[in-house]
Motif scaffolding. Structure first.
Motif, PDB file in Angstrom:
ATOM      1  N   VAL A   1       0.845  -1.195   0.000  1.00  0.00           N
ATOM      2  CA  VAL A   1       0.000   0.000   0.000  1.00  0.00           C
ATOM      3  C   VAL A   1       0.874   1.236   0.000  1.00  0.00           C
ATOM      4  CG1 VAL A   1      -1.742   1.329   1.264  1.00  0.00           C
ATOM      5  CG2 VAL A   1      -1.886  -1.179   1.187  1.00  0.00           C
ATOM      6  N   ALA A   2       0.495   2.191  -0.809  1.00  0.00           N
ATOM      7  CA  ALA A   2       1.236   3.455  -0.897  1.00  0.00           C
ATOM      8  C   ALA A   2       0.296   4.625  -0.675  1.00  0.00           C
ATOM      9  CB  ALA A   2       1.900   3.579  -2.263  1.00  0.00           C
ATOM     10  N   TRP A   3       0.896   5.717  -0.272  1.00  0.00           N
ATOM     11  CA  TRP A   3       0.215   7.006  -0.263  1.00  0.00           C
ATOM     12  C   TRP A   3       0.870   7.890  -1.319  1.00  0.00           C
ATOM     13  CZ3 TRP A   3      -4.130   8.245   2.404  1.00  0.00           C
ATOM     14  CH2 TRP A   3      -4.507   7.416   3.465  1.00  0.00           C
TER      15      TRP A   3
ATOM     16  N   ARG B   1       4.291   0.906   2.107  1.00  0.00           N
ATOM     17  CA  ARG B   1       4.511  -0.189   3.042  1.00  0.00           C
ATOM     18  C   ARG B   1       4.154  -1.480   2.336  1.00  0.00           C
ATOM     19  NH1 ARG B   1       5.115  -0.918   8.689  1.00  0.00           N
ATOM     20  NH2 ARG B   1       4.496  -3.015   9.331  1.00  0.00           N
ATOM     21  N   SER B   2       5.054  -2.437   2.393  1.00  0.00           N
ATOM     22  CA  SER B   2       4.806  -3.714   1.741  1.00  0.00           C
ATOM     23  C   SER B   2       3.774  -4.517   2.528  1.00  0.00           C
ATOM     24  CB  SER B   2       6.103  -4.500   1.615  1.00  0.00           C
ATOM     25  OG  SER B   2       6.602  -4.820   2.907  1.00  0.00           O
ATOM     26  N   GLY B   3       3.396  -5.648   1.970  1.00  0.00           N
ATOM     27  CA  GLY B   3       2.436  -6.517   2.633  1.00  0.00           C
ATOM     28  C   GLY B   3       3.072  -7.235   3.799  1.00  0.00           C
ATOM     29  N   SER B   4       3.501  -8.475   3.567  1.00  0.00           N
ATOM     30  CA  SER B   4       3.979  -9.289   4.670  1.00  0.00           C
ATOM     31  C   SER B   4       5.381  -8.946   5.136  1.00  0.00           C
ATOM     32  CB  SER B   4       3.934 -10.764   4.268  1.00  0.00           C
ATOM     33  OG  SER B   4       4.727 -10.961   3.113  1.00  0.00           O
ATOM     34  N   ALA B   5       6.191  -8.328   4.292  1.00  0.00           N
ATOM     35  CA  ALA B   5       7.595  -8.097   4.622  1.00  0.00           C
ATOM     36  C   ALA B   5       7.817  -6.899   5.538  1.00  0.00           C
ATOM     37  CB  ALA B   5       8.405  -7.920   3.353  1.00  0.00           C
ATOM     38  N   ARG B   6       6.818  -6.085   5.738  1.00  0.00           N
ATOM     39  CA  ARG B   6       6.911  -4.930   6.643  1.00  0.00           C
ATOM     40  C   ARG B   6       8.006  -3.961   6.252  1.00  0.00           C
ATOM     41  NH1 ARG B   6       6.210  -7.822  12.614  1.00  0.00           N
ATOM     42  NH2 ARG B   6       4.359  -9.038  12.105  1.00  0.00           N
ATOM     43  N   MET B   7       8.202  -3.792   4.973  1.00  0.00           N
ATOM     44  CA  MET B   7       9.200  -2.835   4.503  1.00  0.00           C
ATOM     45  C   MET B   7       8.504  -1.503   4.249  1.00  0.00           C
ATOM     46  SD  MET B   7      11.100  -5.438   1.902  1.00  0.00           S
ATOM     47  CE  MET B   7      12.492  -4.366   1.546  1.00  0.00           C
ATOM     48  N   THR B   8       9.192  -0.419   4.588  1.00  0.00           N
ATOM     49  CA  THR B   8       8.635   0.911   4.402  1.00  0.00           C
ATOM     50  C   THR B   8       9.620   1.798   3.654  1.00  0.00           C
ATOM     51  OG1 THR B   8       9.445   1.638   6.561  1.00  0.00           O
ATOM     52  CG2 THR B   8       7.198   0.783   6.468  1.00  0.00           C
ATOM     53  N   TYR B   9       9.076   2.701   2.861  1.00  0.00           N
ATOM     54  CA  TYR B   9       9.884   3.650   2.106  1.00  0.00           C
ATOM     55  C   TYR B   9       9.174   4.997   2.115  1.00  0.00           C
ATOM     56  CZ  TYR B   9      12.053  -0.605   0.349  1.00  0.00           C
ATOM     57  OH  TYR B   9      12.681  -1.817   0.262  1.00  0.00           O
ATOM     58  N   TYR B  10       9.985   6.064   2.057  1.00  0.00           N
ATOM     59  CA  TYR B  10       9.431   7.419   2.118  1.00  0.00           C
ATOM     60  C   TYR B  10      10.086   8.305   1.073  1.00  0.00           C
ATOM     61  CZ  TYR B  10       7.738   5.849   6.661  1.00  0.00           C
ATOM     62  OH  TYR B  10       7.119   5.151   7.666  1.00  0.00           O
ATOM     63  N   GLU B  11       9.309   9.246   0.604  1.00  0.00           N
ATOM     64  CA  GLU B  11       9.840  10.306  -0.233  1.00  0.00           C
ATOM     65  C   GLU B  11      10.734  11.163   0.656  1.00  0.00           C
ATOM     66  OE1 GLU B  11      10.295  14.094  -1.979  1.00  0.00           O
ATOM     67  OE2 GLU B  11       8.805  13.822  -0.393  1.00  0.00           O
ATOM     68  N   ASP B  12      11.781  11.722   0.082  1.00  0.00           N
ATOM     69  CA  ASP B  12      12.803  12.398   0.886  1.00  0.00           C
ATOM     70  C   ASP B  12      12.237  13.531   1.752  1.00  0.00           C
ATOM     71  OD1 ASP B  12      15.516  12.164  -1.554  1.00  0.00           O
ATOM     72  OD2 ASP B  12      14.732  10.729  -0.084  1.00  0.00           O
ATOM     73  N   SER B  13      11.304  14.293   1.215  1.00  0.00           N
ATOM     74  CA  SER B  13      10.842  15.468   1.952  1.00  0.00           C
ATOM     75  C   SER B  13       9.967  15.123   3.158  1.00  0.00           C
ATOM     76  CB  SER B  13      10.068  16.400   1.018  1.00  0.00           C
ATOM     77  OG  SER B  13       8.829  15.829   0.641  1.00  0.00           O
ATOM     78  N   VAL B  14       9.497  13.876   3.242  1.00  0.00           N
ATOM     79  CA  VAL B  14       8.636  13.513   4.376  1.00  0.00           C
ATOM     80  C   VAL B  14       9.313  12.545   5.330  1.00  0.00           C
ATOM     81  CG1 VAL B  14       6.623  13.806   2.864  1.00  0.00           C
ATOM     82  CG2 VAL B  14       7.470  11.493   3.329  1.00  0.00           C
TER      83      VAL B  14
ATOM     84  N   ARG C   1       6.581  -4.586  -4.472  1.00  0.00           N
ATOM     85  CA  ARG C   1       6.961  -4.277  -5.834  1.00  0.00           C
ATOM     86  C   ARG C   1       8.133  -3.322  -5.826  1.00  0.00           C
ATOM     87  NH1 ARG C   1       3.423   0.215  -7.902  1.00  0.00           N
ATOM     88  NH2 ARG C   1       3.345  -0.869  -9.873  1.00  0.00           N
ATOM     89  N   ILE C   2       9.029  -3.516  -6.759  1.00  0.00           N
ATOM     90  CA  ILE C   2      10.236  -2.695  -6.810  1.00  0.00           C
ATOM     91  C   ILE C   2       9.891  -1.253  -7.164  1.00  0.00           C
ATOM     92  CG2 ILE C   2      12.399  -2.329  -8.040  1.00  0.00           C
ATOM     93  CD1 ILE C   2      12.625  -5.372  -8.304  1.00  0.00           C
ATOM     94  N   ASN C   3       8.995  -1.068  -8.120  1.00  0.00           N
ATOM     95  CA  ASN C   3       8.686   0.274  -8.602  1.00  0.00           C
ATOM     96  C   ASN C   3       7.495   0.861  -7.853  1.00  0.00           C
ATOM     97  OD1 ASN C   3       7.058  -1.656  -9.749  1.00  0.00           O
ATOM     98  ND2 ASN C   3       6.734  -0.503 -11.650  1.00  0.00           N
ATOM     99  N   PHE C   4       7.592   0.835  -6.525  1.00  0.00           N
ATOM    100  CA  PHE C   4       6.472   1.281  -5.701  1.00  0.00           C
ATOM    101  C   PHE C   4       6.223   2.782  -5.823  1.00  0.00           C
ATOM    102  CE2 PHE C   4       9.487   3.062  -2.788  1.00  0.00           C
ATOM    103  CZ  PHE C   4      10.520   2.159  -2.697  1.00  0.00           C
ATOM    104  N   GLN C   5       7.200   3.541  -6.347  1.00  0.00           N
ATOM    105  CA  GLN C   5       7.043   4.984  -6.444  1.00  0.00           C
ATOM    106  C   GLN C   5       6.234   5.425  -7.653  1.00  0.00           C
ATOM    107  OE1 GLN C   5      11.293   5.891  -6.302  1.00  0.00           O
ATOM    108  NE2 GLN C   5      11.003   6.815  -4.304  1.00  0.00           N
TER     109      GLN C   5
END
Length: 125
Positions: free
Chosen positions: A33-35, A50-63, A103-107
């Motif tokens: 899921v992404a915002w 945020r990924s599903g089962s792997a609990r990985m998170t990524y953020y845009e730099d400004s946030v 997914r790799i291209n989550f952005q």
């Protein structure tokens, strides 16, 4: 699957808001899921993932460091906690779900299967 985004509103700079994205169906808990957000006059842009089962998170730099994406599987909900808000955070915020757990291209917008209707966040200076 339907996504329902909520929690937007008007807040002063430095304040906080928590957005919610509720998904219908248990399968939502396995989705990545992404915002994204769309500011006035700009294209929609990635905010957090945020990924599903792997609990990985990524953020845009400004946030990064101000926003936190999390999920509560018992409530079929993904949250975006937004702290230290700035006027430039003003936008319509959308949640998006991907049946792929990661997914790799989550952005990029392309490939997300489901979208919420958007919730408006306005940050006053």
């Amino acid at each position: 699957v339907q996504l329902q985004a909520s929690g937007g509103g008007l807040v002063q700079a430095g304040g906080s808001l928590r957005l919610s994205c509720v998904g219908s169906g248990r399968a939502f808990n396995t989705y990545g899921v992404a915002w994204f957000r769309q500011a006035p006059g700009k294209e929609r842009a990635f905010v957090a993932y945020r990924s599903g089962s792997a609990r990985m998170t990524y953020y845009e730099d400004s946030v990064r460091g101000r926003f936190t994406i999390s999920r509560d599987n018992a409530k079929n909900t993904v949250y975006l906690q937004m702290d230290s808000l700035k006027p430039e955070d003003t936008a319509i915020y959308y949640c998006a779900g991907d049946r792929t757990s990661y997914r790799i291209n989550f952005q990029t917008e392309a490939g997300y299967d489901y979208w919420g209707q958007g919730t408006l966040v306005t940050v006053s200076s």
